[in-house]
Scaffold this motif. Structure first.
Motif, PDB file in Angstrom:
ATOM      1  N   ALA A 110       0.836  -1.207   0.000  1.00  0.00           N
ATOM      2  CA  ALA A 110       0.000   0.000   0.000  1.00  0.00           C
ATOM      3  C   ALA A 110       0.871   1.258   0.000  1.00  0.00           C
ATOM      4  O   ALA A 110       0.587   2.220  -0.727  1.00  0.00           O
ATOM      5  N   LEU A 111       1.936   1.246   0.783  1.00  0.00           N
ATOM      6  CA  LEU A 111       2.851   2.391   0.814  1.00  0.00           C
ATOM      7  C   LEU A 111       3.507   2.612  -0.543  1.00  0.00           C
ATOM      8  O   LEU A 111       3.654   3.750  -1.004  1.00  0.00           O
ATOM      9  N   GLY A 112       3.911   1.511  -1.182  1.00  0.00           N
ATOM     10  CA  GLY A 112       4.560   1.611  -2.483  1.00  0.00           C
ATOM     11  C   GLY A 112       3.682   2.293  -3.517  1.00  0.00           C
ATOM     12  O   GLY A 112       4.136   3.180  -4.254  1.00  0.00           O
ATOM     13  N   ASN A 113       2.414   1.926  -3.578  1.00  0.00           N
ATOM     14  CA  ASN A 113       1.510   2.534  -4.553  1.00  0.00           C
ATOM     15  C   ASN A 113       1.090   3.949  -4.170  1.00  0.00           C
ATOM     16  O   ASN A 113       0.821   4.784  -5.038  1.00  0.00           O
ATOM     17  N   ILE A 114       1.053   4.233  -2.868  1.00  0.00           N
ATOM     18  CA  ILE A 114       0.727   5.588  -2.424  1.00  0.00           C
ATOM     19  C   ILE A 114       1.819   6.570  -2.820  1.00  0.00           C
ATOM     20  O   ILE A 114       1.542   7.706  -3.207  1.00  0.00           O
ATOM     21  N   ILE A 115       3.069   6.142  -2.737  1.00  0.00           N
ATOM     22  CA  ILE A 115       4.177   7.013  -3.144  1.00  0.00           C
ATOM     23  C   ILE A 115       3.995   7.437  -4.599  1.00  0.00           C
ATOM     24  O   ILE A 115       4.176   8.614  -4.952  1.00  0.00           O
ATOM     25  N   ASP A 116       3.609   6.483  -5.460  1.00  0.00           N
ATOM     26  CA  ASP A 116       3.350   6.810  -6.859  1.00  0.00           C
ATOM     27  C   ASP A 116       2.231   7.850  -6.964  1.00  0.00           C
ATOM     28  O   ASP A 116       2.356   8.860  -7.660  1.00  0.00           O
ATOM     29  N   SER A 117       1.120   7.571  -6.303  1.00  0.00           N
ATOM     30  CA  SER A 117      -0.067   8.426  -6.404  1.00  0.00           C
ATOM     31  C   SER A 117       0.182   9.837  -5.883  1.00  0.00           C
ATOM     32  O   SER A 117      -0.320  10.807  -6.441  1.00  0.00           O
ATOM     33  N   GLY A 121       3.554  12.408  -9.991  1.00  0.00           N
ATOM     34  CA  GLY A 121       3.125  13.461 -10.902  1.00  0.00           C
ATOM     35  C   GLY A 121       4.002  14.694 -10.836  1.00  0.00           C
ATOM     36  O   GLY A 121       4.101  15.455 -11.802  1.00  0.00           O
ATOM     37  N   VAL A 122       4.656  14.881  -9.687  1.00  0.00           N
ATOM     38  CA  VAL A 122       5.504  16.056  -9.471  1.00  0.00           C
ATOM     39  C   VAL A 122       6.962  15.777  -9.812  1.00  0.00           C
ATOM     40  O   VAL A 122       7.656  16.628 -10.379  1.00  0.00           O
ATOM     41  N   ILE A 123       7.445  14.581  -9.488  1.00  0.00           N
ATOM     42  CA  ILE A 123       8.878  14.305  -9.628  1.00  0.00           C
ATOM     43  C   ILE A 123       9.265  13.714 -10.987  1.00  0.00           C
ATOM     44  O   ILE A 123      10.443  13.550 -11.271  1.00  0.00           O
ATOM     45  N   PHE A 124       8.263  13.392 -11.832  1.00  0.00           N
ATOM     46  CA  PHE A 124       8.552  12.867 -13.169  1.00  0.00           C
ATOM     47  C   PHE A 124       7.809  13.666 -14.233  1.00  0.00           C
ATOM     48  O   PHE A 124       6.712  14.184 -13.993  1.00  0.00           O
ATOM     49  N   SER A 125       8.402  13.742 -15.426  1.00  0.00           N
ATOM     50  CA  SER A 125       7.678  14.259 -16.585  1.00  0.00           C
ATOM     51  C   SER A 125       6.887  13.099 -17.177  1.00  0.00           C
ATOM     52  O   SER A 125       7.055  11.943 -16.764  1.00  0.00           O
ATOM     53  N   PHE A 134      13.503  12.623 -14.535  1.00  0.00           N
ATOM     54  CA  PHE A 134      13.366  12.685 -13.077  1.00  0.00           C
ATOM     55  C   PHE A 134      13.637  14.107 -12.608  1.00  0.00           C
ATOM     56  O   PHE A 134      14.597  14.744 -13.025  1.00  0.00           O
ATOM     57  N   LEU A 135      12.767  14.637 -11.754  1.00  0.00           N
ATOM     58  CA  LEU A 135      12.835  15.998 -11.218  1.00  0.00           C
ATOM     59  C   LEU A 135      12.872  17.056 -12.331  1.00  0.00           C
ATOM     60  O   LEU A 135      13.801  17.868 -12.421  1.00  0.00           O
ATOM     61  N   PRO A 136      11.872  17.067 -13.198  1.00  0.00           N
ATOM     62  CA  PRO A 136      11.793  18.098 -14.246  1.00  0.00           C
ATOM     63  C   PRO A 136      11.360  19.423 -13.632  1.00  0.00           C
ATOM     64  O   PRO A 136      10.944  19.483 -12.478  1.00  0.00           O
ATOM     65  N   GLU A 137      11.440  20.479 -14.410  1.00  0.00           N
ATOM     66  CA  GLU A 137      10.975  21.783 -13.923  1.00  0.00           C
ATOM     67  C   GLU A 137       9.472  21.731 -13.647  1.00  0.00           C
ATOM     68  O   GLU A 137       8.987  22.323 -12.682  1.00  0.00           O
ATOM     69  N   VAL A 138       8.766  21.038 -14.519  1.00  0.00           N
ATOM     70  CA  VAL A 138       7.318  20.866 -14.325  1.00  0.00           C
ATOM     71  C   VAL A 138       6.988  19.391 -14.520  1.00  0.00           C
ATOM     72  O   VAL A 138       7.330  18.807 -15.545  1.00  0.00           O
ATOM     73  N   GLY A 139       6.337  18.784 -13.539  1.00  0.00           N
ATOM     74  CA  GLY A 139       5.974  17.378 -13.641  1.00  0.00           C
ATOM     75  C   GLY A 139       4.765  17.166 -14.526  1.00  0.00           C
ATOM     76  O   GLY A 139       4.168  18.117 -15.037  1.00  0.00           O
ATOM     77  N   TYR A 140       4.367  15.913 -14.713  1.00  0.00           N
ATOM     78  CA  TYR A 140       3.239  15.634 -15.600  1.00  0.00           C
ATOM     79  C   TYR A 140       1.894  15.882 -14.939  1.00  0.00           C
ATOM     80  O   TYR A 140       0.848  15.919 -15.612  1.00  0.00           O
ATOM     81  N   ASP A 141       1.892  16.103 -13.613  1.00  0.00           N
ATOM     82  CA  ASP A 141       0.650  16.431 -12.922  1.00  0.00           C
ATOM     83  C   ASP A 141       0.975  17.040 -11.563  1.00  0.00           C
ATOM     84  O   ASP A 141       2.145  17.268 -11.239  1.00  0.00           O
ATOM     85  N   GLY A 146      -0.587  11.591  -9.075  1.00  0.00           N
ATOM     86  CA  GLY A 146       0.340  10.745  -9.815  1.00  0.00           C
ATOM     87  C   GLY A 146      -0.296   9.424 -10.220  1.00  0.00           C
ATOM     88  O   GLY A 146      -1.340   9.022  -9.684  1.00  0.00           O
ATOM     89  N   LYS A 147       0.319   8.765 -11.181  1.00  0.00           N
ATOM     90  CA  LYS A 147      -0.176   7.467 -11.664  1.00  0.00           C
ATOM     91  C   LYS A 147       0.735   6.350 -11.180  1.00  0.00           C
ATOM     92  O   LYS A 147       1.949   6.517 -11.108  1.00  0.00           O
ATOM     93  N   VAL A 148       0.130   5.229 -10.857  1.00  0.00           N
ATOM     94  CA  VAL A 148       0.886   4.073 -10.369  1.00  0.00           C
ATOM     95  C   VAL A 148       1.571   3.378 -11.546  1.00  0.00           C
ATOM     96  O   VAL A 148       0.943   3.114 -12.571  1.00  0.00           O
ATOM     97  N   VAL A 149       2.857   3.095 -11.382  1.00  0.00           N
ATOM     98  CA  VAL A 149       3.638   2.448 -12.429  1.00  0.00           C
ATOM     99  C   VAL A 149       3.520   0.926 -12.316  1.00  0.00           C
ATOM    100  O   VAL A 149       3.785   0.345 -11.269  1.00  0.00           O
ATOM    101  N   ASP A 150       3.113   0.282 -13.407  1.00  0.00           N
ATOM    102  CA  ASP A 150       3.028  -1.178 -13.482  1.00  0.00           C
ATOM    103  C   ASP A 150       3.940  -1.672 -14.591  1.00  0.00           C
ATOM    104  O   ASP A 150       4.135  -0.984 -15.599  1.00  0.00           O
ATOM    105  N   MET A 151       4.476  -2.885 -14.412  1.00  0.00           N
ATOM    106  CA  MET A 151       5.415  -3.374 -15.438  1.00  0.00           C
ATOM    107  C   MET A 151       5.492  -4.892 -15.583  1.00  0.00           C
ATOM    108  O   MET A 151       6.097  -5.395 -16.515  1.00  0.00           O
ATOM    109  N   LEU A 152       4.913  -5.661 -14.699  1.00  0.00           N
ATOM    110  CA  LEU A 152       5.028  -7.118 -14.746  1.00  0.00           C
ATOM    111  C   LEU A 152       3.822  -7.712 -15.466  1.00  0.00           C
ATOM    112  O   LEU A 152       2.682  -7.532 -15.042  1.00  0.00           O
ATOM    113  N   HIS A 153       4.099  -8.412 -16.551  1.00  0.00           N
ATOM    114  CA  HIS A 153       3.019  -8.967 -17.372  1.00  0.00           C
ATOM    115  C   HIS A 153       3.312 -10.433 -17.665  1.00  0.00           C
ATOM    116  O   HIS A 153       4.393 -10.776 -18.136  1.00  0.00           O
TER     117      HIS A 153
END
Length: 218
Positions: A110-117, A121-125, A134-141, A146-153
């Motif tokens: 739960a903590l892992g996904n909360i960090i994403d949320s 949005g602020v620390i990534f473009s 990483f750490l852009p002047e303006v993040g994507y939100d 923020g959006k949760v990152v998924d990658m295992l399929h």
């Protein structure tokens, strides 16, 4: 199981989860995939809602996606506080080791996904058609959006379903279709432990409370 050991387990899982997400976010563009095996792929997707990409706005008419996202993130934060309290109380009561491990797994996920949320949005473009910065002047939100990152399929099997299956016969089907992350695995494992060992876990906990109603350190 001591609170120190439970905390260490949480930290280890949280680090694995966040390191894997950071790597994917800074090395992959959205929907980019690498086939490791025919049945296992690294596929970068982002989840803006609940499990399986479901959104709170799908169930509450009239609420915007952004308000639903904020409400979901705040709910997750309060849920984590409650799970953390449950963990501390269970440790103080010398609860069963199986129970404490299960709670620690759920809490770490739960903590892992909360960090994403909350922060991504602020620390990534954004990752649309490009690798995120990483750490852009303006993040994507904004914060809390923020959006949760998924990658295992794991597309273990793909093909057409037999015609005799009601409603879905003849349609293309993939098992297992959802894409998830380490945090999701931790949450699912913790819940699975509680379900499988539920009688043992909660029976032992009740017995302990009956034997030691005042001395929680015995």
């Amino acid at each position: 199981m001591s609170l120190k050991k439970a905390t260490l387990l949480i930290i280890v899982i949280l680090l694995i989860d966040q390191i894997s997400k950071f790597y994917i976010k800074t090395q992959f563009s959205l929907h980019q995939r690498i086939e490791v095996f025919s049945w296992f792929q690294i596929l970068f997707v982002e989840n803006d809602g609940m499990a399986w990409g479901t959104k709170l706005s799908d169930f509450i008419p009239g609420i915007s996606d952004r308000k639903a996202k904020l409400a979901l993130t705040l709910f997750r934060i309060f849920a984590v506080i409650g799970i953390g309290y449950w963990l501390v109380v269970s440790v103080k009561k010398n609860g069963p080791k199986t129970l404490i491990i299960a709670i620690a797994l759920i809490l770490s996920g739960a903590l892992g996904n909360i960090i994403d949320s909350v922060f991504y949005g602020v620390i990534f473009s954004d990752s649309y058609g490009q690798v995120a910065t990483f750490l852009p002047e303006v993040g994507y939100d904004t914060l809390f959006h923020g959006k949760v990152v998924d990658m295992l399929h794991f597309p273990i099997w793909q093909g057409l379903l037999p015609q005799w299956i009601p409603f879905y016969g003849g349609e293309h089907f993939t098992f297992f279709e959802p894409v998830f992350n380490v945090a999701d695995m931790a949450i699912s494992s913790g819940i699975g432990i509680l379900i499988i060992f539920n009688k043992k876990v909660f029976h032992e906990e009740d017995d302990h409370v009956e034997k030691n109603p005042y001395d929680v350190n015995e």
